[in-house]
Design an enzyme around this catalytic site. Structure first.
Site, short mmCIF file in Angstrom:
data_model
loop_
_atom_site.label_atom_id
_atom_site.label_comp_id
_atom_site.label_asym_id
_atom_site.label_seq_id
_atom_site.Cartn_x
_atom_site.Cartn_y
_atom_site.Cartn_z
N ARG A 1 103.93 73.15 31.00
CA ARG A 1 104.36 72.55 29.73
C ARG A 1 105.41 73.46 29.10
NH1 ARG A 1 102.97 68.18 31.11
NH2 ARG A 1 101.44 66.83 30.13
N HIS B 1 111.18 66.62 34.25
CA HIS B 1 109.75 66.30 34.27
C HIS B 1 109.41 65.38 35.45
CE1 HIS B 1 106.00 66.12 31.51
NE2 HIS B 1 105.65 65.96 32.79
P1 NAP Z 1 93.26 71.93 34.64
O1 NAP Z 1 92.53 71.49 35.87
O2 NAP Z 1 92.68 71.61 33.32
O3 NAP Z 1 93.50 73.49 34.78
C1 NAP Z 1 93.99 74.28 33.74
C2 NAP Z 1 93.94 75.74 34.16
O4 NAP Z 1 94.49 76.55 33.12
C3 NAP Z 1 92.50 76.23 34.39
O5 NAP Z 1 92.44 77.11 35.47
C4 NAP Z 1 92.19 76.97 33.09
O6 NAP Z 1 91.24 78.00 33.20
C5 NAP Z 1 93.55 77.57 32.79
N1 NAP Z 1 93.64 77.92 31.37
C6 NAP Z 1 93.51 77.11 30.29
N2 NAP Z 1 93.62 77.82 29.16
C7 NAP Z 1 93.80 79.11 29.53
C8 NAP Z 1 93.95 80.32 28.82
N3 NAP Z 1 93.94 80.36 27.47
N4 NAP Z 1 94.09 81.47 29.52
C9 NAP Z 1 94.09 81.45 30.88
N5 NAP Z 1 93.97 80.33 31.61
C10 NAP Z 1 93.81 79.17 30.95
O7 NAP Z 1 94.74 71.33 34.62
P2 NAP Z 1 95.61 70.80 35.87
O8 NAP Z 1 95.19 69.44 36.27
O9 NAP Z 1 95.66 71.87 36.90
O10 NAP Z 1 97.03 70.66 35.15
C11 NAP Z 1 97.67 71.78 34.55
C12 NAP Z 1 98.82 71.29 33.69
O11 NAP Z 1 99.89 70.82 34.50
C13 NAP Z 1 98.49 70.07 32.80
O12 NAP Z 1 97.79 70.46 31.64
C14 NAP Z 1 99.88 69.57 32.47
O13 NAP Z 1 100.34 70.23 31.32
C15 NAP Z 1 100.73 70.01 33.69
N6 NAP Z 1 101.22 68.87 34.48
C16 NAP Z 1 102.56 68.74 34.66
C17 NAP Z 1 103.07 67.70 35.43
C18 NAP Z 1 104.55 67.58 35.69
O14 NAP Z 1 104.99 66.61 36.26
N7 NAP Z 1 105.34 68.55 35.31
C19 NAP Z 1 102.19 66.78 36.01
C20 NAP Z 1 100.82 66.92 35.80
C21 NAP Z 1 100.34 67.99 35.04
P3 NAP Z 1 89.70 77.67 33.62
O15 NAP Z 1 89.79 77.35 35.11
O16 NAP Z 1 88.99 78.91 33.34
O17 NAP Z 1 89.30 76.46 32.80
#
Ligand code: NAP
Length: 310
Positions: free
Chosen positions: A225, A273
């Site tokens: 993000r 994006h």
């Molecule tokens: P997720 O499964 O919710 O994983 C989020 C990760 O971030 C987890 O490992 C979490 O830790 C970690 N995290 C959250 N807050 C933190 C903090 N304060 N300090 C350290 N680590 C932290 O999310 P995901 O499905 O992998 O997706 C990640 C992000 O990718 C989405 O939120 C979205 O913004 C982005 N995204 C972008 C696109 C694009 O096309 N560019 C597409 C889809 C998603 P824990 O494991 O300990 O909970």
């Protein structure tokens, strides 16, 4: 009983879901009517992506869950009118798309591909890139997407260190967590991949102070993000060479404004994006499975922790 499913998302999403959803629901044995308009008190589930038409969930008194089409839920999770359970999208198509994007850009940096793509102008400049096993990659965020990317990079031989909020153990990676882990992961980040969600805690994870912890000339790939990076600090670090190059897919304002310095910066690649899209076919199966679970009284998949914001 026939369930009423409200599809509340921008128009462009509808054509692909109009056929994918009924097929997936039928395959899951769910009798449901998917509609774009319904009386709020008649709606059983809302399939949702942020839009201006539905921002107040108060009248949806019968709704058992809101099922997000997006993985990132920062636009809906803080909504105080949303009292129903919220599930985010975890879709194999999304994870595969993100893996391809991240591996492609990490490889580009690792192999120094730009030197040859832009041309050496006749100079037989023989620089051999290191092996992956000698290249340190930092992956910030070890969730569905970060873990998929980190595991793939580790399988290719890269020295991967991953960072998450809570401690983890993942074979093939070094895992660190919490504020003390951030310094460790950044000091190892010749190439840094950001796959954190947008929450108040992750805002400006890369700022002037943390960018200075990276090895000189580090490269950044951000498909997470826009809020994860302090843009002014990144531009300053690109100016001094502390950061060698950045590939940015997400921005605080999207579309990225025409006059934003990133567009013309020689050491920034902007992608609009496109890192990973939810694929209607596989996403519809995830939605159908969650509705099946909801109706069977089972725990829903991918529930958002509203306090943590993701
Ligand atoms: P997720 O499964 O919710 O994983 C989020 C990760 O971030 C987890 O490992 C979490 O830790 C970690 N995290 C959250 N807050 C933190 C903090 N304060 N300090 C350290 N680590 C932290 O999310 P995901 O499905 O992998 O997706 C990640 C992000 O990718 C989405 O939120 C979205 O913004 C982005 N995204 C972008 C696109 C694009 O096309 N560019 C597409 C889809 C998603 P824990 O494991 O300990 O909970």
């Amino acid at each position: 009983m026939t369930l009423t499913l409200l599809f509340s998302a921008p128009d462009r999403a509808w054509p692909s879901y109009e056929t994918a959803l009924p097929q997936a629901l039928k395959a899951a044995g769910i009798e449901a009517h998917v509609t774009r308009e319904a009386a709020p008190e008649a709606v059983d589930y809302i399939i949702y992506a942020p839009n201006d038409m539905l921002t107040d969930f108060t009248p949806y008194t019968r709704t058992k869950a809101v099922l997000s089409l997006w993985a990132g839920v920062e636009k809906i999770a803080p909504n105080p009118t949303l009292t129903q359970p919220l599930c985010r999208m975890v879709d194999p198509g999304l994870a595969e798309g993100m893996r391809d994007y991240v591996v492609g850009h990490v490889m580009r940096y690792h192999l120094g591909m730009d030197r040859h793509i832009h041309g050496l102008n006749g100079a037989w400049d023989h620089i051999t890139p290191p092996l992956a096993r000698d290249r340190s990659v930092a992956v910030l965020g070890l969730g569905e997407l970060g873990q998929t990317c980190a595991r793939t990079l580790a399988a290719l031989g890269f020295l991967v260190t991953g960072w998450s909020r809570r401690p983890k153990e993942i074979a093939g990676l070094t895992c660190v967590s919490g504020s003390e882990g951030l310094e460790t992961v950044l000091r190892r980040g010749e190439i840094v991949v950001l796959l954190l969600p947008n929450t108040p805690e992750t805002e400006n994870t890369l700022n002037a102070e943390t960018l200075a912890l990276l090895p000189k000339g580090a490269r950044i790939v951000n498909p997470g993000r826009g809020s994860l990076i302090d843009d002014d600090a990144l531009l300053a670090a690109l100016e001094t060479g502390q950061i060698g190059h950045a590939t940015l897919d997400v921005f605080r304002t999207e579309p990225l404004p025409q006059d934003h310095p990133y567009w013309a910066h020689p050491n920034v690649t902007v992608t609009p994006h496109i890192a990973a899209e939810t694929r209607a076919q596989t996403a519809a199966e995830v939605i159908a499975e969650n509705i099946r679970r909801g109706e069977a009284g089972e725990i829903l998949l991918h529930l958002v922790d509203r306090a943590a914001g993701y």
